[in-house]
Structures are given as C-alpha cells and as structure tokens.
Design a protein around this motif. Sequence first.
Motif, PDB file in Angstrom:
ATOM      1  N   ILE A  86       0.886  -1.266   0.197  1.00 53.74           N
ATOM      2  CA  ILE A  86      -0.028   0.115   0.039  1.00 53.74           C
ATOM      3  C   ILE A  86       0.466   1.164  -0.217  1.00 53.74           C
ATOM      4  O   ILE A  86       1.974   1.350   0.892  1.00 53.74           O
ATOM      5  CB  ILE A  86      -1.026   0.428   1.362  1.00 53.74           C
ATOM      6  CG1 ILE A  86      -1.839  -0.836   1.177  1.00 53.74           C
ATOM      7  CG2 ILE A  86      -1.517   1.481   1.407  1.00 53.74           C
ATOM      8  CD1 ILE A  86      -2.343  -1.195   2.886  1.00 53.74           C
TER       9      ILE A  86
ATOM     10  N   SER B 242      -2.910   6.684  -1.610  1.00 61.14           N
ATOM     11  CA  SER B 242      -3.616   6.162  -2.337  1.00 61.14           C
ATOM     12  C   SER B 242      -4.350   7.001  -3.641  1.00 61.14           C
ATOM     13  O   SER B 242      -4.521   5.902  -4.636  1.00 61.14           O
ATOM     14  CB  SER B 242      -4.831   5.826  -1.245  1.00 61.14           C
ATOM     15  OG  SER B 242      -5.442   6.732  -0.615  1.00 61.14           O
TER      16      SER B 242
ATOM     17  N   VAL C 165     -13.933  -4.066   3.706  1.00 62.62           N
ATOM     18  CA  VAL C 165     -13.235  -3.186   4.018  1.00 62.62           C
ATOM     19  C   VAL C 165     -14.055  -2.008   4.842  1.00 62.62           C
ATOM     20  O   VAL C 165     -13.925  -0.195   4.825  1.00 62.62           O
ATOM     21  CB  VAL C 165     -12.097  -2.447   2.759  1.00 62.62           C
ATOM     22  CG1 VAL C 165     -10.966  -3.636   2.955  1.00 62.62           C
ATOM     23  CG2 VAL C 165     -12.364  -2.076   1.742  1.00 62.62           C
TER      24      VAL C 165
ATOM     25  N   GLN D  42      -8.228   5.219   0.883  1.00 61.20           N
ATOM     26  CA  GLN D  42      -7.171   4.500   1.222  1.00 61.20           C
ATOM     27  C   GLN D  42      -8.074   2.845   1.489  1.00 61.20           C
ATOM     28  O   GLN D  42      -7.617   2.258   1.242  1.00 61.20           O
ATOM     29  CB  GLN D  42      -7.371   4.452   2.658  1.00 61.20           C
ATOM     30  CG  GLN D  42      -5.875   4.238   3.582  1.00 61.20           C
ATOM     31  CD  GLN D  42      -5.291   4.711   2.868  1.00 61.20           C
ATOM     32  OE1 GLN D  42      -4.453   4.846   2.044  1.00 61.20           O
ATOM     33  NE2 GLN D  42      -3.676   4.379   2.984  1.00 61.20           N
ATOM     34  N   ARG D  43      -9.300   3.024   1.858  1.00 61.97           N
ATOM     35  CA  ARG D  43     -10.000   1.526   2.344  1.00 61.97           C
ATOM     36  C   ARG D  43      -9.823   1.035   0.745  1.00 61.97           C
ATOM     37  O   ARG D  43      -9.909   0.414   0.727  1.00 61.97           O
ATOM     38  CB  ARG D  43     -11.396   1.240   2.365  1.00 61.97           C
ATOM     39  CG  ARG D  43     -11.402   2.001   3.983  1.00 61.97           C
ATOM     40  CD  ARG D  43     -12.868   2.214   3.794  1.00 61.97           C
ATOM     41  NE  ARG D  43     -12.907   2.819   6.118  1.00 61.97           N
ATOM     42  CZ  ARG D  43     -13.556   2.399   6.641  1.00 61.97           C
ATOM     43  NH1 ARG D  43     -14.447   1.090   6.948  1.00 61.97           N
ATOM     44  NH2 ARG D  43     -13.610   3.500   8.009  1.00 61.97           N
TER      45      ARG D  43
ATOM     46  N   LEU E 225      -6.570  -0.422  -0.065  1.00 58.45           N
ATOM     47  CA  LEU E 225      -5.828  -1.620   0.947  1.00 58.45           C
ATOM     48  C   LEU E 225      -6.736  -2.707   0.536  1.00 58.45           C
ATOM     49  O   LEU E 225      -6.460  -3.939   0.539  1.00 58.45           O
ATOM     50  CB  LEU E 225      -6.624  -1.398   2.740  1.00 58.45           C
ATOM     51  CG  LEU E 225      -7.331  -2.368   3.434  1.00 58.45           C
ATOM     52  CD1 LEU E 225      -5.250  -2.565   3.903  1.00 58.45           C
ATOM     53  CD2 LEU E 225      -7.622  -2.086   4.558  1.00 58.45           C
TER      54      LEU E 225
ATOM     55  N   LEU F  26       1.983  -7.645   4.068  1.00 54.76           N
ATOM     56  CA  LEU F  26       1.057  -6.710   3.376  1.00 54.76           C
ATOM     57  C   LEU F  26       1.930  -5.082   4.485  1.00 54.76           C
ATOM     58  O   LEU F  26       2.684  -5.544   4.609  1.00 54.76           O
ATOM     59  CB  LEU F  26      -0.193  -6.091   4.217  1.00 54.76           C
ATOM     60  CG  LEU F  26      -0.714  -4.565   3.236  1.00 54.76           C
ATOM     61  CD1 LEU F  26      -1.086  -5.548   1.808  1.00 54.76           C
ATOM     62  CD2 LEU F  26      -1.995  -4.744   3.931  1.00 54.76           C
TER      63      LEU F  26
ATOM     64  N   ALA G 241       3.491  -1.751   3.459  1.00 49.80           N
ATOM     65  CA  ALA G 241       2.875   0.022   3.969  1.00 49.80           C
ATOM     66  C   ALA G 241       3.792   0.968   4.034  1.00 49.80           C
ATOM     67  O   ALA G 241       4.352   0.814   4.761  1.00 49.80           O
ATOM     68  CB  ALA G 241       1.255   0.043   4.817  1.00 49.80           C
TER      69      ALA G 241
ATOM     70  N   PRO H 277       1.544   4.697   5.863  1.00 50.32           N
ATOM     71  CA  PRO H 277      -0.416   4.650   5.312  1.00 50.32           C
ATOM     72  C   PRO H 277      -1.538   5.582   5.336  1.00 50.32           C
ATOM     73  O   PRO H 277      -2.258   5.748   5.243  1.00 50.32           O
ATOM     74  CB  PRO H 277      -0.507   3.379   5.116  1.00 50.32           C
ATOM     75  CG  PRO H 277       0.310   2.966   6.374  1.00 50.32           C
ATOM     76  CD  PRO H 277       1.211   3.098   6.565  1.00 50.32           C
TER      77      PRO H 277
ATOM     78  N   THR I 133      -8.530   3.697   9.814  1.00 54.48           N
ATOM     79  CA  THR I 133      -8.072   2.591   8.884  1.00 54.48           C
ATOM     80  C   THR I 133      -7.235   2.004   9.989  1.00 54.48           C
ATOM     81  O   THR I 133      -6.806   1.058   9.497  1.00 54.48           O
ATOM     82  CB  THR I 133      -7.518   3.851   7.832  1.00 54.48           C
ATOM     83  OG1 THR I 133      -8.375   4.495   7.781  1.00 54.48           O
ATOM     84  CG2 THR I 133      -6.230   3.372   6.838  1.00 54.48           C
TER      85      THR I 133
ATOM     86  N   ILE J   2      -7.280  -2.414   9.050  1.00 56.60           N
ATOM     87  CA  ILE J   2      -6.095  -2.886   9.860  1.00 56.60           C
ATOM     88  C   ILE J   2      -5.798  -3.851  10.381  1.00 56.60           C
ATOM     89  O   ILE J   2      -5.923  -5.662  10.236  1.00 56.60           O
ATOM     90  CB  ILE J   2      -4.821  -2.499   9.570  1.00 56.60           C
ATOM     91  CG1 ILE J   2      -4.768  -1.383   8.175  1.00 56.60           C
ATOM     92  CG2 ILE J   2      -3.576  -3.360   9.283  1.00 56.60           C
ATOM     93  CD1 ILE J   2      -3.934  -0.773   7.453  1.00 56.60           C
TER      94      ILE J   2
END
Length: 268
Positions: A97, A101, A141, A161-162, A165, A176, A178, A181, A193, A197
Amino acid sequence: MTDIMQVNGLTFFHSDTKRWLKKPEIFQLGPIDLSVKRGETIAIIGENRAGKSLLAKLLVGAIPASKGEIELNNHKYLAKYNKQDTQQKRTHDIRMILQHSSESMNPAVPVGKILDEPLRLNTELSEAERKPLIEEMLTKVGLLREHYYFYRHMLSDGQQQRVALARAIMLKPKVLVADEPFAALDPTIRSQTVNLILQLQQELGLAFIFISHNLGIVRHIADRIIVMENGNIVEEGKTETIFRWPQHATTKKLVLAYQSLVPQHTIR
C-alpha cells in the motif's frame, strides 16, 4: 507463531557516477537479515534517507536487489529474479500500500475495475466470478457494494485508502507492506483505518510491515520495531523494549522526540 517470511543477506547497491560537477552518489542498503511471523506487525522507523522505503520496495519486488534471498510462504526468491511465474507467485504472497492512495487510482476508472485488475492479471477467474469477490471485498473494508461503480472524485480520502487496502488484499497475500499509509489522513480517519487494518489482520492472519514516522501509531499497533540508519538495521526488538530501553543513538533520538510531544503522565 511461525515464520512466514525470511530475508537473508538482502543488499542493494546504487552508484550514480554521471552527475555533472557533483560528487558521485553512492548508497548501499544492507545486507539485511530479518524474519516475519504469521500475523505479526513490524514497524520500520528511522530518519529520512535511512533506506526504509527502499527496503519496502525490495521486499515486494518492485525493485530488484543486488543480491540476497527472500523466502516467503515456503517459496524462495533470489534477488535477481528472472522467471515471470516466480514473480507472479511473489505478487500473490506479498502486496504493498502506497502513502498517497489517490495517486495510485486512475480517475477515469471506476473502483470495480481498479479492484478487478489484480484478479484479472493474476487469476483465471471469469468476469462473472470476479465481480462478487470484489463486492465482498468492498464490504470487508467497510465500503458498500455500490462503491463498485464510483470514481475517485466521488470518494473521500478515507474511502480512497480503503479502496487501496482492498486492492492490496484482493489476492489474499500473506504479507502486507505499507509505506506511511496513515500520513495523508486526518486523525479521525487515521484511527478508523488503523482499527480496520488490525481487524483484517486478525481475520486473515496477515503479517503487516509498515513504515511510519508516527511513533504513537507504532507503539499502538506494532509487535516489533526495526530501526534503520544509512541503509542498515541498527536496532530491533519488541515494541515496549525499544520505547523503554532504546540502545542505539538513532533510536534514542527518535524515542526522545516522540516523548517530547506526549504528555508526561501518559509515558510509562
């Protein structure tokens, strides 16, 4: 917890000698050795130009390393991979990520098509089979199935951002990665967020490696911390150990800067 990823001797060497009237720029990262356990959260911290983002890109294969080996989900990947099928398997197992985004979303493509791309390129599922998977991921998400038809300008920063993700976990990776993020999000959306996660990590058994300058978030969600300086790991350990008893000068500097911004009664 068992190791899901093992990194051995990962090294990147860059030498820029073609700089007019300037000294050659030489940077070496590594050799890096680290292990990641299933379901573990690791934070990578350090000052600017420490090599944090470069390490993240090396781990996901966005940039080939000069030498070294990564063992991920019982598959070994040499630094200089050549076979497309090997890299494709790596794409399934580890995803990334990015910080902004919105910049990774094509404004002319709806969310459904954005999430369809990793499935279309990496699986043999038909379009009819992919669509319900995408809708299910949207709800996972915290978005609506109707967001399948939305474009970037119709989404808030948190919703974008979702989507990022969702795209990252679309192939059900084991790890994952990031890079900052949460940096572009306001505090309320950032908190939502982070909680999302953590929830997905528990549901899917994801290992999470993230780069952050926000040591408050690091202390809240990381099981272990890696501290980098000049392309090398200079200290690593459990989160509370690093915050309570930092050993390296860089770690002490970062922790002291964090403590200066936190009311003293909250520091333990």
